[in-house]
Design a protein around this motif. Structure first.
Motif, PDB file in Angstrom:
ATOM      1  N   MET A   1      37.308  31.598  34.820  1.00  0.00           N
ATOM      2  CA  MET A   1      38.021  32.577  33.993  1.00  0.00           C
ATOM      3  C   MET A   1      37.632  33.992  34.421  1.00  0.00           C
ATOM      4  SD  MET A   1      37.831  33.096  29.873  1.00  0.00           S
ATOM      5  CE  MET A   1      38.420  31.441  29.569  1.00  0.00           C
ATOM      6  N   GLU A   2      38.609  34.863  34.647  1.00  0.00           N
ATOM      7  CA  GLU A   2      38.353  36.241  35.057  1.00  0.00           C
ATOM      8  C   GLU A   2      38.971  37.210  34.051  1.00  0.00           C
ATOM      9  OE1 GLU A   2      36.742  37.798  37.353  1.00  0.00           O
ATOM     10  OE2 GLU A   2      36.087  36.199  38.703  1.00  0.00           O
ATOM     11  N   TRP A   3      38.433  38.410  34.011  1.00  0.00           N
ATOM     12  CA  TRP A   3      38.994  39.467  33.181  1.00  0.00           C
ATOM     13  C   TRP A   3      39.384  40.640  34.067  1.00  0.00           C
ATOM     14  CZ3 TRP A   3      34.959  40.257  28.672  1.00  0.00           C
ATOM     15  CH2 TRP A   3      34.956  39.108  27.860  1.00  0.00           C
ATOM     16  N   PHE A   4      40.507  41.279  33.752  1.00  0.00           N
ATOM     17  CA  PHE A   4      40.854  42.592  34.279  1.00  0.00           C
ATOM     18  C   PHE A   4      40.769  42.690  35.795  1.00  0.00           C
ATOM     19  CE2 PHE A   4      38.234  43.311  30.352  1.00  0.00           C
ATOM     20  CZ  PHE A   4      39.293  43.329  29.480  1.00  0.00           C
ATOM     21  N   GLY A   5      41.601  41.981  36.515  1.00  0.00           N
ATOM     22  CA  GLY A   5      41.669  42.245  37.938  1.00  0.00           C
ATOM     23  C   GLY A   5      41.574  41.045  38.842  1.00  0.00           C
TER      24      GLY A   5
ATOM     25  N   SER B   1      40.023  37.471  40.714  1.00  0.00           N
ATOM     26  CA  SER B   1      38.782  37.118  41.386  1.00  0.00           C
ATOM     27  C   SER B   1      38.490  38.088  42.526  1.00  0.00           C
ATOM     28  CB  SER B   1      38.863  35.695  41.933  1.00  0.00           C
ATOM     29  OG  SER B   1      39.767  35.649  43.021  1.00  0.00           O
ATOM     30  N   TYR B   2      37.228  38.109  42.938  1.00  0.00           N
ATOM     31  CA  TYR B   2      36.844  39.020  44.018  1.00  0.00           C
ATOM     32  C   TYR B   2      37.485  38.615  45.345  1.00  0.00           C
ATOM     33  CZ  TYR B   2      33.416  35.610  45.786  1.00  0.00           C
ATOM     34  OH  TYR B   2      32.810  34.501  46.312  1.00  0.00           O
ATOM     35  N   LYS B   3      37.875  37.340  45.481  1.00  0.00           N
ATOM     36  CA  LYS B   3      38.544  36.896  46.709  1.00  0.00           C
ATOM     37  C   LYS B   3      39.934  37.525  46.830  1.00  0.00           C
ATOM     38  CE  LYS B   3      36.089  32.471  46.996  1.00  0.00           C
ATOM     39  NZ  LYS B   3      36.214  30.993  47.005  1.00  0.00           N
ATOM     40  N   GLU B   4      40.573  37.750  45.684  1.00  0.00           N
ATOM     41  CA  GLU B   4      41.898  38.348  45.688  1.00  0.00           C
ATOM     42  C   GLU B   4      41.830  39.862  45.872  1.00  0.00           C
ATOM     43  OE1 GLU B   4      43.340  37.209  41.907  1.00  0.00           O
ATOM     44  OE2 GLU B   4      43.723  35.120  42.454  1.00  0.00           O
ATOM     45  N   ASN B   5      40.758  40.473  45.413  1.00  0.00           N
ATOM     46  CA  ASN B   5      40.649  41.928  45.442  1.00  0.00           C
ATOM     47  C   ASN B   5      39.201  42.321  45.708  1.00  0.00           C
ATOM     48  OD1 ASN B   5      41.483  44.600  45.203  1.00  0.00           O
ATOM     49  ND2 ASN B   5      41.148  44.657  42.994  1.00  0.00           N
ATOM     50  N   PRO B   6      38.686  42.061  46.910  1.00  0.00           N
ATOM     51  CA  PRO B   6      37.269  42.317  47.184  1.00  0.00           C
ATOM     52  C   PRO B   6      36.965  43.804  47.346  1.00  0.00           C
ATOM     53  CG  PRO B   6      38.367  41.601  49.181  1.00  0.00           C
ATOM     54  CD  PRO B   6      39.387  41.490  48.073  1.00  0.00           C
ATOM     55  N   PHE B   7      35.768  44.189  46.939  1.00  0.00           N
ATOM     56  CA  PHE B   7      35.316  45.565  47.144  1.00  0.00           C
ATOM     57  C   PHE B   7      34.909  45.755  48.594  1.00  0.00           C
ATOM     58  CE2 PHE B   7      31.893  48.683  47.469  1.00  0.00           C
ATOM     59  CZ  PHE B   7      32.502  49.788  46.905  1.00  0.00           C
TER      60      PHE B   7
ATOM     61  N   TYR C   1      31.250  43.257  44.263  1.00  0.00           N
ATOM     62  CA  TYR C   1      32.206  42.347  44.888  1.00  0.00           C
ATOM     63  C   TYR C   1      33.650  42.613  44.474  1.00  0.00           C
ATOM     64  CZ  TYR C   1      27.908  39.817  45.888  1.00  0.00           C
ATOM     65  OH  TYR C   1      26.648  39.493  46.320  1.00  0.00           O
ATOM     66  N   TYR C   2      33.854  43.360  43.376  1.00  0.00           N
ATOM     67  CA  TYR C   2      35.190  43.516  42.804  1.00  0.00           C
ATOM     68  C   TYR C   2      35.665  44.957  42.971  1.00  0.00           C
ATOM     69  CZ  TYR C   2      33.837  39.183  40.438  1.00  0.00           C
ATOM     70  OH  TYR C   2      33.411  37.903  40.160  1.00  0.00           O
ATOM     71  N   ASP C   3      36.909  45.109  43.385  1.00  0.00           N
ATOM     72  CA  ASP C   3      37.483  46.439  43.578  1.00  0.00           C
ATOM     73  C   ASP C   3      38.289  46.842  42.341  1.00  0.00           C
ATOM     74  OD1 ASP C   3      38.128  48.822  44.797  1.00  0.00           O
ATOM     75  OD2 ASP C   3      38.871  47.901  46.639  1.00  0.00           O
TER      76      ASP C   3
END
Length: 245
Positions: free
Chosen positions: A1-5, A7-13, A125-127
């Motif tokens: 389960m993810e919040w606001f944005g 997973s990091y794989k979809e939108n990595p920093f 990890y998250y952008d």
């Protein structure tokens, strides 16, 4: 389960990406704004804003831990608030609520040194627009802006004894953190090994030499901050509101 944005794989920093550079520029712009408009800021009573910001920071941090738990990534080995920046965040909240000079004396150094290093080389990890991205930059910005505000607007200033207090605080804290690391198989404050991502520690030698190098660098940089922010002869003193006479 993810919040606001997602997973990091979809939108990595990505370090030094456009979003990262924008955040660094924003840090510098607001820091300069606090300094340039310090006289106008002194003319207003910001007490309710200080308390409101302390509450907001607390809510952000609580939400972050709820997010970790809900996504099943909260672990005792790396999620306790025992990193230097987590401790600086706690000191930021305490300073906003209490206006204690000794809290400022420690936060000025841990915030400007620790949070700045974390912002330049984030362990992230998250952008944008992920919640973790917003949490990371908002909390780290405040670890820097709050002590700058208390310096330039409220009139607090470090002394050479502030550096001594910082060293005592950290050297009492370090053996406690090391014991916790051993107990929970953690790496809080990177006292067992260097972070996997690039950081300043890469230039300070192998383990355990970099721990002693860190302390030496901390002393040197703390003295530099003291020289930059100390009360200088000839400057008109600003009485910090709320401090005892």
């Amino acid at each position: 389960m993810e919040w606001f944005g997602g997973s990091y794989k979809e939108n990595p920093f990505i370090m030094f990406s456009a979003n990262h550079l924008i955040m660094l520029a924003f840090l510098l712009i607001i820091s300069a704004w606090i300094f340039l408009f310090r006289t106008k800021l002194r003319a207003k009573d910001w007490r309710s804003s200080e308390i409101g910001l302390a509450i907001l920071l607390t809510l952000f941090e609580v939400t972050y831990h709820v997010w970790l738990i809900r996504n099943r990534i909260w672990h005792v080995s790396d999620s306790l608030p025992l990193e230097l920046c987590s401790i600086s965040l706690l000191l930021t909240i305490i300073l906003l609520l209490t206006k204690k000079k000794w809290v400022y004396e420690i936060l000025l150094f841990t915030g400007l040194l620790g949070a700045t290093q974390a912002l330049v080389t984030p362990l992230l990890y998250y952008d944008f627009p992920h919640f973790r991205f917003l949490h990371f930059f908002f909390t780290h910005f405040m670890m820097i802006w709050v002590p700058l505000y208390f310096t330039w607007v409220k009139g607090y200033r470090p002394t050479i004894w502030s550096v001594v207090k910082l060293l005592l605080f950290l050297n009492v804290l370090l053996p406690i953190i090391m014991a916790v690391n051993k107990l929970v198989n953690g790496n809080y404050m990177f006292l067992r090994h260097k972070p996997e991502s690039a950081s300043l520690l890469d230039y300070l030698g192998p383990y355990p030499n970099y721990i002693f190098s860190m302390e030496g660098l901390l002393i040197a940089l703390s003295l530099l901050i003291w020289l930059l922010f100390r009360k200088k002869a000839g400057n008109k003193p600003i009485r910090p509101k709320g401090l005892p006479r």
